[in-house]
Design a protein around this motif. Structure first.
Motif, short mmCIF file in Angstrom:
data_model
loop_
_atom_site.label_atom_id
_atom_site.label_comp_id
_atom_site.label_asym_id
_atom_site.label_seq_id
_atom_site.Cartn_x
_atom_site.Cartn_y
_atom_site.Cartn_z
N LEU A 16 0.83 -1.21 0.00
CA LEU A 16 0.00 0.00 0.00
C LEU A 16 0.86 1.26 0.00
CD1 LEU A 16 -2.83 -1.00 2.54
CD2 LEU A 16 -2.93 -0.96 0.03
N VAL A 17 2.00 1.19 0.67
CA VAL A 17 2.92 2.33 0.69
C VAL A 17 3.43 2.62 -0.72
CG1 VAL A 17 5.15 3.18 1.51
CG2 VAL A 17 3.61 2.00 3.09
N TYR A 18 3.87 1.58 -1.41
CA TYR A 18 4.40 1.77 -2.76
C TYR A 18 3.31 2.22 -3.73
CZ TYR A 18 8.71 -0.41 -1.14
OH TYR A 18 9.87 -0.68 -0.47
N GLU A 19 2.08 1.76 -3.52
CA GLU A 19 0.97 2.24 -4.35
C GLU A 19 0.75 3.74 -4.15
OE1 GLU A 19 -2.59 0.04 -3.70
OE2 GLU A 19 -1.71 -1.89 -4.26
N ALA A 20 0.85 4.17 -2.89
CA ALA A 20 0.68 5.59 -2.59
C ALA A 20 1.78 6.42 -3.23
CB ALA A 20 0.65 5.81 -1.08
N LEU A 21 3.00 5.90 -3.22
CA LEU A 21 4.12 6.62 -3.83
C LEU A 21 3.97 6.69 -5.35
CD1 LEU A 21 7.15 5.28 -1.75
CD2 LEU A 21 5.92 7.44 -1.49
N GLU A 22 3.48 5.61 -5.95
CA GLU A 22 3.22 5.63 -7.39
C GLU A 22 2.19 6.71 -7.73
OE1 GLU A 22 4.55 3.99 -9.83
OE2 GLU A 22 5.59 2.25 -8.96
N LYS A 23 1.16 6.79 -6.91
CA LYS A 23 0.12 7.80 -7.13
C LYS A 23 0.70 9.20 -6.97
CE LYS A 23 -4.20 9.52 -5.13
NZ LYS A 23 -5.19 9.36 -4.02
N LEU A 24 1.57 9.37 -5.97
CA LEU A 24 2.19 10.67 -5.73
C LEU A 24 3.00 11.11 -6.94
CD1 LEU A 24 2.90 12.95 -3.64
CD2 LEU A 24 4.87 11.55 -3.00
N CYS A 25 3.80 10.20 -7.48
CA CYS A 25 4.65 10.53 -8.63
C CYS A 25 3.82 10.79 -9.89
CB CYS A 25 5.65 9.41 -8.88
SG CYS A 25 6.87 9.21 -7.56
N GLU A 26 2.70 10.10 -9.99
CA GLU A 26 1.83 10.29 -11.15
C GLU A 26 1.10 11.63 -11.08
OE1 GLU A 26 -2.14 8.24 -13.18
OE2 GLU A 26 -0.95 7.12 -11.71
N SER A 27 0.63 11.98 -9.88
CA SER A 27 -0.13 13.22 -9.72
C SER A 27 0.77 14.45 -9.70
CB SER A 27 -0.95 13.16 -8.43
OG SER A 27 -1.84 12.08 -8.43
N TYR A 28 1.98 14.29 -9.18
CA TYR A 28 2.92 15.41 -9.07
C TYR A 28 4.24 14.98 -9.71
CZ TYR A 28 -0.55 17.03 -5.73
OH TYR A 28 -1.72 17.42 -5.13
N PRO A 29 4.39 15.19 -11.02
CA PRO A 29 5.52 14.63 -11.78
C PRO A 29 6.90 15.03 -11.26
CG PRO A 29 3.82 15.41 -13.27
CD PRO A 29 3.41 15.86 -11.90
#
Length: 469
Positions: free
Chosen positions: A43-56
């Protein structure tokens, strides 16, 4: 404005934070989250993926700067968010955690990877864990970081509604102007008389604010051109210490702060700055043994964002605030702080500085002054004070509820203190970072330890004053 709508190159203030740092004064913004239970790594890595996608910018590095060309945000080859996650096991004490954070904040970023790190820390009692975030200030300002990180939490789905509500509140606050005349007097006067008196009052108030801003800006300009450091406290000879200390305070209830405001006036920021000023004053007088400066100078960051501006970049400037360390009573101190903050809010200086850096460093980074010029301006203030509004309700990240939520700004210069005030769940606390130096032992820890104690003393004063009314 959508956070994805970002420019692909560094703006002027982004570039400023890259140019102004050196190895002993890194422009690193940090935040600490603690949890009751261990988190699911998936879940942590999923959140980080989302962070990088939303804020390039979280997935890019600054590259290809030229004299007349700002650096571009470039995608590093073969990088993935897991590369910026570090795992660590600590002994279960607050002191150990503070020491670990202080050790990590002085480690420079690897510029072949995006300029952030997440330290996942375990080993605490009851399977508790902590996340220590590091990010370079060139990525974004405080508001940008808070909004981006909160997007990965349980608050993420409501951020859009909060943005819309902030716009409504901003418009409402601009429309609502409270009359200076009591209601019972207004009922006795014709409407045109009330309008004339209101116009006169507004004119006098604007002239007063203009005088405050001009005098503040003139004094700030004067000390900035003096070719030597004007402060004596929290300063020492020689190179700046590479070793840092970090600490945080106990929580204070926002309800109690409202009581103090009722008794002595001012905003939440004014009251908290008064408390911090007292803490620094007492540290110098009681621990160091002498206080040489009459005023403590803090850099006060000034956000220039519109309520709808959610870009992930630096839209911030700043000004110096001069807060009295003389022997003032609490009411006088709060009013003095209030006057300084009014001067900063009324000043055009922060806006002019922002435009200057945007037009110069944003277009021609090669025109950046040499490092010793940055060092001079960074050494003028005693520190940095910033206020970071946090969530009013408990939030969770990767399925775990955040128990403690703290943040820390970078230092301004040698011997200075970086102090951040953050609110979370109806309470506020401060986090501080400072140099480790024999001349000023344990300054961050002492200020944080005395923060709640000093506030409680002022709170008792406030209760006494209110009981007399």
């Amino acid at each position: 404005m959508n956070p994805q709508q970002e420019i692909d190159h560094l703006n002027g203030v982004d570039t400023l934070f890259l140019k102004a740092e050196h190895s002993r004064r890194l422009m690193t913004v940090t935040s600490l989250w603690t949890f009751k239970t261990r988190l699911d790594s998936n879940l942590v890595y999923e959140a980080l993926e989302k962070l990088c996608e939303s804020y390039p910018r979280f997935s890019r590095v600054p590259r290809n700067e030229g004299f007349f060309k700002p650096a571009n945000w470039t995608v590093p080859v073969g990088w993935k968010p897991q590369d910026n996650v570090l795992l660590h096991i600590l002994d279960p004490t607050t002191t150990t955690l503070e020491k670990y954070c202080a050790e990590q904040v002085v480690v420079p970023f690897d510029y072949t990877k995006p300029l952030w790190e997440l330290h996942a820390i375990s080993g605490f009692d009851g399977d508790r864990c902590a996340f220590f975030w590091k990010a370079h200030h060139s990525l974004a300002d405080g508001e940008g970081f808070i909004r981006s990180l909160l997007s990965t939490t349980s608050l993420g789905s409501t951020l859009k509604k909060l943005e819309e509500q902030s716009i409504v509140n901003h418009k409402r606050n601009n429309k609502n102007t409270k009359s200076f005349l009591p209601r019972h007097i207004q009922q006795l006067l014709p409407s045109f008389v009330i309008q004339l008196l209101s116009l006169l009052w507004v004119s006098i108030w604007q002239i007063y604010l203009l005088c405050l801003a001009v005098s503040h800006d003139l004094y700030s300009s004067l000390i900035s051109v003096i070719p030597f450091v004007t402060r004596k406290d929290l300063y020492y000879e020689g190179l700046q210490s590479h070793e840092k200390e970090m600490a945080w305070s106990e929580d204070i209830s926002i309800k109690d702060i409202k009581l103090v405001r009722q008794a002595f006036g001012g905003t939440l920021n004014d009251v908290m700055l008064a408390v911090i000023t007292r803490c620094v004053k007492h540290y110098l007088e009681e621990v160091v043994g002498k206080r040489q400066d009459e005023y403590i100078k803090f850099i006060i960051p000034v956000s220039l964002r519109q309520p709808s501006d959610w870009r992930f970049c630096n839209v911030v400037s700043g000004a110096w605030g001069f807060f009295s360390m003389k022997d003032l009573c609490t009411k006088q101190l709060v009013q003095q702080v209030r006057t300084q903050m009014l001067a900063i809010k009324s000043s055009c200086g922060p806006w002019m500085l922002y435009k200057y850096f945007e037009r110069v460093l944003g277009k021609a980074p090669g025109l950046s002054p040499p490092l010793f010029i940055y060092d001079h301006f960074c050494d003028i203030p005693h520190g940095v004070f910033t206020n970071v509004p946090g969530p009013t309700v408990p939030i969770s990240f990767a399925g775990g509820e955040i128990q403690e939520y703290r943040t820390f700004p970078p230092q301004s210069g040698k011997g200075s203190i970086g102090i951040a005030l953050i609110s979370y769940c109806g309470k506020v606390s401060i986090g501080a970072i400072a140099d480790v130096h024999r001349t000023y032992p344990g300054v961050a820890e002492h200020i944080c330890d005395s923060f709640a104690q000093e506030f409680n003393f002022i709170l008792e004063e406030a209760k006494m004053e209110l009981s007399k009314k």
